[in-house]
Design a protein around this motif. Structure first.
Motif, short mmCIF file in Angstrom:
data_model
loop_
_atom_site.label_atom_id
_atom_site.label_comp_id
_atom_site.label_asym_id
_atom_site.label_seq_id
_atom_site.Cartn_x
_atom_site.Cartn_y
_atom_site.Cartn_z
N LEU A 3 66.61 -94.51 58.81
CA LEU A 3 65.31 -93.89 58.59
C LEU A 3 64.75 -94.38 57.26
O LEU A 3 65.46 -94.36 56.25
N ALA A 23 61.95 -95.17 62.13
CA ALA A 23 63.33 -95.12 62.61
C ALA A 23 63.70 -96.40 63.31
O ALA A 23 62.88 -97.02 63.99
N PHE A 28 64.82 -93.24 69.57
CA PHE A 28 64.01 -92.34 68.76
C PHE A 28 63.40 -91.21 69.58
O PHE A 28 63.34 -90.07 69.13
N TYR A 31 65.22 -87.87 69.81
CA TYR A 31 65.60 -87.13 68.62
C TYR A 31 64.51 -86.15 68.21
O TYR A 31 63.33 -86.46 68.27
N MET A 33 62.80 -84.58 64.96
CA MET A 33 62.62 -85.12 63.62
C MET A 33 62.17 -84.01 62.68
O MET A 33 61.42 -83.11 63.07
N TRP A 52 61.77 -83.30 70.55
CA TRP A 52 61.61 -84.59 71.22
C TRP A 52 60.87 -84.48 72.53
O TRP A 52 60.21 -85.42 72.97
N ARG A 71 54.43 -87.36 65.78
CA ARG A 71 55.32 -88.47 66.06
C ARG A 71 54.66 -89.44 67.01
O ARG A 71 53.81 -89.06 67.82
N CYS A 95 62.97 -87.51 55.42
CA CYS A 95 62.90 -87.33 56.86
C CYS A 95 64.32 -87.32 57.41
O CYS A 95 65.24 -87.90 56.82
N ALA A 97 66.76 -86.93 61.31
CA ALA A 97 66.78 -87.02 62.77
C ALA A 97 67.92 -86.18 63.34
O ALA A 97 69.06 -86.26 62.86
N ARG A 99 69.88 -85.74 66.73
CA ARG A 99 70.06 -86.45 68.00
C ARG A 99 70.12 -85.53 69.20
O ARG A 99 69.99 -86.00 70.34
N TYR A 110 70.91 -81.93 61.60
CA TYR A 110 70.38 -83.29 61.44
C TYR A 110 71.51 -84.26 61.13
O TYR A 110 72.31 -84.05 60.23
#
Length: 123
Positions: A3, A23, A28, A31, A33, A52, A71, A95, A97, A99, A110
């Motif tokens: 990231l 990313a 992506f 995920y 965020m 997501w 996003r 930032c 992420a 998953r 995260y």
């Protein structure tokens, strides 16, 4: 997953900045965020998150109505539009992420973190 956050800088009170996080190395679109920030001498705190699947967004009370997270899955980026900035928004912004895709205001879920971008709001 890597990231890379960018867009920080110096702005006057009431001004705006747009942070971006690019990313790479993962799926992506799966995920959730998040954006967190850490002010000098303080612990890192949650700012905003986006899941997501449907793009649901979540905000800290301190930024609600001023910040907007969004996003672009086609570009593998997440952005944080910050308006009506205040001196108390001064911090390093990170930032992150998740998953599992759900998003959270807690740091634990995260899995990946960017290096941070510094925002300074002058009074």
């Amino acid at each position: 997953v890597q990231l890379q956050a960018s867009g920080g800088g110096l702005v006057q009170t009431g001004g705006s900045l747009r942070l971006s996080c690019a990313a790479s190395g993962g799926t992506f679109s799966n995920y959730a965020m998040g954006w967190f920030r850490q002010a000098p001498g303080k612990e890192r705190e949650f700012v905003a998150a986006i899941d997501w699947k449907v793009g649901s967004t979540y905000y800290a009370d301190s930024v609600k109505g001023r910040f907007t997270i969004s996003r672009d899955n086609a570009k593998n980026t997440v952005s944080l539009q910050m308006n009506r900035l205040k001196p108390e928004d001064t911090a390093v912004y990170y930032c992150a992420a998740d998953r599992w895709g759900l998003g959270s205001s807690q740091e634990g879920p995260y899995d990946y973190w960017g290096q941070g971008t510094e925002v300074t709001v002058s009074s």
